[in-house]
Scaffold this motif. Sequence first.
Motif, PDB file in Angstrom:
ATOM      1  N   ASN A  23       0.842  -1.188   0.000  1.00 56.14           N
ATOM      2  CA  ASN A  23       0.000   0.000   0.000  1.00 56.14           C
ATOM      3  C   ASN A  23       0.883   1.246   0.000  1.00 56.14           C
ATOM      4  O   ASN A  23       1.504   1.583   1.014  1.00 56.14           O
ATOM      5  CB  ASN A  23      -0.930  -0.009   1.209  1.00 56.14           C
ATOM      6  N   ILE A  24       0.947   1.926  -1.123  1.00 60.56           N
ATOM      7  CA  ILE A  24       1.815   3.093  -1.271  1.00 60.56           C
ATOM      8  C   ILE A  24       1.409   4.203  -0.315  1.00 60.56           C
ATOM      9  O   ILE A  24       2.278   4.874   0.266  1.00 60.56           O
ATOM     10  CB  ILE A  24       1.825   3.575  -2.737  1.00 60.56           C
ATOM     11  N   ASP A  25       0.117   4.413  -0.100  1.00 58.03           N
ATOM     12  CA  ASP A  25      -0.320   5.469   0.816  1.00 58.03           C
ATOM     13  C   ASP A  25       0.159   5.205   2.245  1.00 58.03           C
ATOM     14  O   ASP A  25       0.574   6.129   2.944  1.00 58.03           O
ATOM     15  CB  ASP A  25      -1.836   5.642   0.773  1.00 58.03           C
ATOM     16  N   ASP A  26       0.118   3.955   2.689  1.00 62.59           N
ATOM     17  CA  ASP A  26       0.654   3.614   4.011  1.00 62.59           C
ATOM     18  C   ASP A  26       2.152   3.899   4.066  1.00 62.59           C
ATOM     19  O   ASP A  26       2.665   4.405   5.060  1.00 62.59           O
ATOM     20  CB  ASP A  26       0.400   2.147   4.351  1.00 62.59           C
ATOM     21  N   PHE A  27       2.856   3.575   2.992  1.00 63.72           N
ATOM     22  CA  PHE A  27       4.303   3.811   2.929  1.00 63.72           C
ATOM     23  C   PHE A  27       4.599   5.308   2.998  1.00 63.72           C
ATOM     24  O   PHE A  27       5.531   5.741   3.691  1.00 63.72           O
ATOM     25  CB  PHE A  27       4.867   3.195   1.644  1.00 63.72           C
ATOM     26  N   LEU A  28       3.800   6.108   2.306  1.00 67.40           N
ATOM     27  CA  LEU A  28       4.000   7.560   2.311  1.00 67.40           C
ATOM     28  C   LEU A  28       3.787   8.168   3.697  1.00 67.40           C
ATOM     29  O   LEU A  28       4.332   9.236   3.996  1.00 67.40           O
ATOM     30  CB  LEU A  28       3.072   8.220   1.297  1.00 67.40           C
ATOM     31  N   GLU A  29       3.018   7.514   4.554  1.00 68.52           N
ATOM     32  CA  GLU A  29       2.791   8.017   5.918  1.00 68.52           C
ATOM     33  C   GLU A  29       4.076   8.035   6.749  1.00 68.52           C
ATOM     34  O   GLU A  29       4.142   8.723   7.765  1.00 68.52           O
ATOM     35  CB  GLU A  29       1.721   7.187   6.622  1.00 68.52           C
ATOM     36  N   LEU A  30       5.095   7.318   6.322  1.00 69.71           N
ATOM     37  CA  LEU A  30       6.377   7.307   7.032  1.00 69.71           C
ATOM     38  C   LEU A  30       7.213   8.550   6.729  1.00 69.71           C
ATOM     39  O   LEU A  30       8.264   8.757   7.341  1.00 69.71           O
ATOM     40  CB  LEU A  30       7.174   6.054   6.652  1.00 69.71           C
ATOM     41  N   LEU A  31       6.748   9.378   5.794  1.00 66.85           N
ATOM     42  CA  LEU A  31       7.546  10.488   5.270  1.00 66.85           C
ATOM     43  C   LEU A  31       6.915  11.842   5.578  1.00 66.85           C
ATOM     44  O   LEU A  31       5.697  11.947   5.714  1.00 66.85           O
ATOM     45  CB  LEU A  31       7.661  10.343   3.748  1.00 66.85           C
ATOM     46  N   VAL A  32       7.756  12.881   5.631  1.00 71.19           N
ATOM     47  CA  VAL A  32       7.239  14.246   5.710  1.00 71.19           C
ATOM     48  C   VAL A  32       6.741  14.643   4.324  1.00 71.19           C
ATOM     49  O   VAL A  32       7.111  14.032   3.316  1.00 71.19           O
ATOM     50  CB  VAL A  32       8.302  15.241   6.227  1.00 71.19           C
ATOM     51  N   GLU A  33       5.897  15.665   4.257  1.00 75.50           N
ATOM     52  CA  GLU A  33       5.277  16.067   2.989  1.00 75.50           C
ATOM     53  C   GLU A  33       6.300  16.426   1.914  1.00 75.50           C
ATOM     54  O   GLU A  33       6.167  16.047   0.756  1.00 75.50           O
ATOM     55  CB  GLU A  33       4.319  17.240   3.230  1.00 75.50           C
ATOM     56  N   ASP A  34       7.333  17.168   2.295  1.00 72.86           N
ATOM     57  CA  ASP A  34       8.330  17.612   1.304  1.00 72.86           C
ATOM     58  C   ASP A  34       9.576  16.726   1.304  1.00 72.86           C
ATOM     59  O   ASP A  34      10.674  17.172   1.010  1.00 72.86           O
ATOM     60  CB  ASP A  34       8.706  19.081   1.538  1.00 72.86           C
ATOM     61  N   THR A  35       9.384  15.474   1.598  1.00 72.95           N
ATOM     62  CA  THR A  35      10.485  14.509   1.650  1.00 72.95           C
ATOM     63  C   THR A  35      11.248  14.477   0.336  1.00 72.95           C
ATOM     64  O   THR A  35      10.714  14.822  -0.729  1.00 72.95           O
ATOM     65  CB  THR A  35       9.941  13.106   1.999  1.00 72.95           C
ATOM     66  N   GLU A  36      12.482  14.037   0.403  1.00 73.99           N
ATOM     67  CA  GLU A  36      13.337  13.954  -0.784  1.00 73.99           C
ATOM     68  C   GLU A  36      13.909  12.549  -0.906  1.00 73.99           C
ATOM     69  O   GLU A  36      14.307  11.952   0.090  1.00 73.99           O
ATOM     70  CB  GLU A  36      14.469  14.966  -0.648  1.00 73.99           C
ATOM     71  N   LEU A  37      13.929  12.024  -2.118  1.00 73.48           N
ATOM     72  CA  LEU A  37      14.523  10.720  -2.412  1.00 73.48           C
ATOM     73  C   LEU A  37      15.618  10.909  -3.445  1.00 73.48           C
ATOM     74  O   LEU A  37      15.384  11.508  -4.500  1.00 73.48           O
ATOM     75  CB  LEU A  37      13.466   9.750  -2.969  1.00 73.48           C
ATOM     76  N   VAL A  38      16.792  10.378  -3.131  1.00 76.49           N
ATOM     77  CA  VAL A  38      17.909  10.361  -4.070  1.00 76.49           C
ATOM     78  C   VAL A  38      18.207   8.889  -4.338  1.00 76.49           C
ATOM     79  O   VAL A  38      18.502   8.136  -3.410  1.00 76.49           O
ATOM     80  CB  VAL A  38      19.155  11.068  -3.488  1.00 76.49           C
ATOM     81  N   SER A  39      18.116   8.484  -5.620  1.00 69.16           N
ATOM     82  CA  SER A  39      18.222   7.065  -5.935  1.00 69.16           C
ATOM     83  C   SER A  39      18.667   6.857  -7.380  1.00 69.16           C
ATOM     84  O   SER A  39      18.172   7.539  -8.285  1.00 69.16           O
ATOM     85  CB  SER A  39      16.859   6.399  -5.719  1.00 69.16           C
ATOM     86  N   THR A  40      19.539   5.893  -7.571  1.00 66.94           N
ATOM     87  CA  THR A  40      19.945   5.550  -8.935  1.00 66.94           C
ATOM     88  C   THR A  40      18.794   4.910  -9.702  1.00 66.94           C
ATOM     89  O   THR A  40      18.712   5.056 -10.922  1.00 66.94           O
ATOM     90  CB  THR A  40      21.160   4.606  -8.920  1.00 66.94           C
ATOM     91  N   LEU A  41      17.880   4.246  -9.005  1.00 68.74           N
ATOM     92  CA  LEU A  41      16.709   3.674  -9.678  1.00 68.74           C
ATOM     93  C   LEU A  41      15.800   4.794 -10.187  1.00 68.74           C
ATOM     94  O   LEU A  41      15.270   4.710 -11.295  1.00 68.74           O
ATOM     95  CB  LEU A  41      15.942   2.745  -8.740  1.00 68.74           C
ATOM     96  N   ALA A  42      15.656   5.858  -9.402  1.00 67.72           N
ATOM     97  CA  ALA A  42      14.876   7.016  -9.866  1.00 67.72           C
ATOM     98  C   ALA A  42      15.508   7.603 -11.121  1.00 67.72           C
ATOM     99  O   ALA A  42      14.806   8.007 -12.055  1.00 67.72           O
ATOM    100  CB  ALA A  42      14.782   8.065  -8.765  1.00 67.72           C
ATOM    101  N   LEU A  43      16.820   7.641 -11.146  1.00 65.14           N
ATOM    102  CA  LEU A  43      17.528   8.161 -12.324  1.00 65.14           C
ATOM    103  C   LEU A  43      17.240   7.300 -13.554  1.00 65.14           C
ATOM    104  O   LEU A  43      17.004   7.819 -14.641  1.00 65.14           O
ATOM    105  CB  LEU A  43      19.031   8.211 -12.050  1.00 65.14           C
ATOM    106  N   ARG A  44      17.204   5.980 -13.369  1.00 70.99           N
ATOM    107  CA  ARG A  44      16.933   5.090 -14.511  1.00 70.99           C
ATOM    108  C   ARG A  44      15.483   5.167 -14.976  1.00 70.99           C
ATOM    109  O   ARG A  44      15.212   5.137 -16.175  1.00 70.99           O
ATOM    110  CB  ARG A  44      17.286   3.645 -14.159  1.00 70.99           C
ATOM    111  N   LEU A  45      14.543   5.268 -14.034  1.00 70.88           N
ATOM    112  CA  LEU A  45      13.132   5.265 -14.411  1.00 70.88           C
ATOM    113  C   LEU A  45      12.621   6.641 -14.836  1.00 70.88           C
ATOM    114  O   LEU A  45      11.711   6.738 -15.648  1.00 70.88           O
ATOM    115  CB  LEU A  45      12.280   4.737 -13.250  1.00 70.88           C
TER     116      LEU A  45
END
Length: 120
Positions: A23-45
């Motif tokens: 459940n992506i919405d449940d996963f998002l509850e672990l984060l602040v609203e303006d959270t940041e993700l740095v990831s090589t997978l994000a770069l590929r996708l």
Amino acid sequence: MSLNQTIVNDFCDRWIDTWNNGNIDDFLELLVEDTELVSTLALRLIPESNGCLKGKQILRIYWAMVKDKIPDFKFKLIRTEFFEDKIIIHYQTISERVKAIAIFTVRDDLKVSKTEVSYV
């Protein structure tokens, strides 16, 4: 809040269980609203992201894309570490063929403000 191994282990178990439950919405509850993700997978996708995504709204889209393109993208804990406001988790993913390290910057309420992921 000062981190200790019990708090870190509970956080990492919740992070893995929430992701693996799908459940992506449940996963998002672990984060602040303006959270940041740095990831090589994000770069590929999402090449135009330069590997950096900011905000829950874009992360909802990104993680839906990940789950669609990589259905066996589940997490299995290897070990955890911590230092100051950082929680470090070593885990396996993609049918346990790929190892990854995630470094979370967390607030006192354990909400994640930044995640940096490397795949090894």
